[in-house]
Scaffold this active site. Structure first.
Site, PDB file in Angstrom:
ATOM      1  N   GLY A 210     -12.786  40.747   7.954  1.00  0.00           N
ATOM      2  CA  GLY A 210     -11.446  41.314   7.923  1.00  0.00           C
ATOM      3  C   GLY A 210     -10.461  40.181   8.088  1.00  0.00           C
TER       4      GLY A 210
ATOM      5  N   GLN B  62      -2.434  36.197  10.035  1.00  0.00           N
ATOM      6  CA  GLN B  62      -3.349  35.048   9.921  1.00  0.00           C
ATOM      7  C   GLN B  62      -3.043  34.180   8.701  1.00  0.00           C
ATOM      8  OE1 GLN B  62      -7.086  37.585  10.632  1.00  0.00           O
ATOM      9  NE2 GLN B  62      -7.717  35.566  11.308  1.00  0.00           N
TER      10      GLN B  62
ATOM     11  N   CYS C 213     -13.963  34.602  14.490  1.00  0.00           N
ATOM     12  CA  CYS C 213     -12.647  34.869  13.908  1.00  0.00           C
ATOM     13  C   CYS C 213     -12.315  33.737  12.951  1.00  0.00           C
ATOM     14  CB  CYS C 213     -11.599  34.940  15.018  1.00  0.00           C
ATOM     15  SG  CYS C 213      -9.913  35.183  14.428  1.00  0.00           S
ATOM     16  N   LEU C 214     -11.717  34.067  11.811  1.00  0.00           N
ATOM     17  CA  LEU C 214     -11.363  33.027  10.833  1.00  0.00           C
ATOM     18  C   LEU C 214     -10.320  32.051  11.392  1.00  0.00           C
ATOM     19  CD1 LEU C 214     -11.183  35.198   7.582  1.00  0.00           C
ATOM     20  CD2 LEU C 214     -13.040  33.666   8.291  1.00  0.00           C
TER      21      LEU C 214
ATOM     22  N   HIS D 146     -10.765  44.276  16.542  1.00  0.00           N
ATOM     23  CA  HIS D 146     -10.458  42.851  16.389  1.00  0.00           C
ATOM     24  C   HIS D 146      -9.268  42.666  15.452  1.00  0.00           C
ATOM     25  CE1 HIS D 146     -11.790  38.492  15.913  1.00  0.00           C
ATOM     26  NE2 HIS D 146     -10.940  38.649  14.913  1.00  0.00           N
ATOM     27  N   GLU D 147      -9.297  43.339  14.291  1.00  0.00           N
ATOM     28  CA  GLU D 147      -8.229  43.151  13.305  1.00  0.00           C
ATOM     29  C   GLU D 147      -6.904  43.718  13.810  1.00  0.00           C
ATOM     30  OE1 GLU D 147      -8.770  41.048  11.093  1.00  0.00           O
ATOM     31  OE2 GLU D 147     -10.933  41.055  11.400  1.00  0.00           O
TER      32      GLU D 147
ATOM     33  N   HIS E  68      -5.120  41.429  16.137  1.00  0.00           N
ATOM     34  CA  HIS E  68      -4.347  40.377  15.465  1.00  0.00           C
ATOM     35  C   HIS E  68      -2.904  40.829  15.221  1.00  0.00           C
ATOM     36  CE1 HIS E  68      -7.060  37.098  14.562  1.00  0.00           C
ATOM     37  NE2 HIS E  68      -7.971  37.886  14.040  1.00  0.00           N
TER      38      HIS E  68
HETATM   39 NI    NI Z   1      -9.920  37.353  13.643  1.00  0.00          NI
END
Ligand code: NI
Length: 190
Positions: A49, A54, A102-103, A143-144, A147
């Site tokens: 995701g 981000q 996480c990215l 998680h998303e 963000h």
């Molecule tokens: Ni993340």
């Protein structure tokens, strides 16, 4: 469309609460091309995701998709989902300790997430969705949506000694976590 740059922990955009998108803006070129960029960027980075902040666009939209993901091979399938203005409500007090990545963060670590949640959101056509989501998929949603509130998983790591680089996770923690979480996914069904 090329993938956009993914911002790393420390960038202020990751700490900004993303404002809601007005219903009459969902069809705009700005929002629709942002959604396309999110999908392309998530897929090219093998994310499960990604949230708009981000990639430096502070709007309340996230995309999710899991289909045999090489970063997270234990995650059950999530069909491509575009979630605008998502709202999560836990259905009960059941928690599970997940190991998340996480990215935007070059680490993994253990985080407790709700197992059973209700999610409400608008898709890219502006259609309302109201779904019950469970298990690891519920963890990905939490998680998303974090963000979009400017929250990173490292904020929720209750035991910082579980933080590890991907290399050290794979060397020392992956096997035990994958065994535990595979049992959990089999029990919960997602
Ligand atoms: Ni993340």
């Amino acid at each position: 469309m090329p993938a956009r740059e993914i911002l790393a922990i420390g960038h202020p955009a990751l700490r900004t609460k993303a404002p809601e998108i007005a219903a009459d803006r969902i069809g705009s070129v700005e929002v629709q091309s942002l959604i396309d960029d999110l999908i392309d960027t998530m897929r090219s980075a093998n994310g499960a995701g990604i949230a708009a902040n981000q990639i430096g666009s502070p709007l309340r939209v996230t995309v999710l998709e899991v289909n045999k993901n090489p970063r997270y091979p234990y995650k059950p399938t999530i069909p491509l989902t575009v979630a605008i203005n998502p709202v999560i409500v836990p259905l009960d007090d059941e928690l599970v300790e997940l190991n998340e990545g996480c990215l935007s963060v070059p680490l993994r670590g253990n985080v407790e997430r709700h197992v059973n949640i209700r999610v409400r959101y608008l898709d890219r056509e502006g259609t309302e969705h109201d779904e019950v989501v469970r298990g690891l998929t519920a963890g990905t949603w939490q998680h998303e949506c974090d963000h979009l509130d400017g929250v990173l998983f490292v904020d929720r790591v209750s035991d910082p000694s579980t933080l590890a680089t991907w290399e050290q996770y794979e060397a020392h923690h992956r096997d035990a976590f994958v065994a535990r979480i595979t049992e959990f996914v089999d029990r919960v069904g997602s």
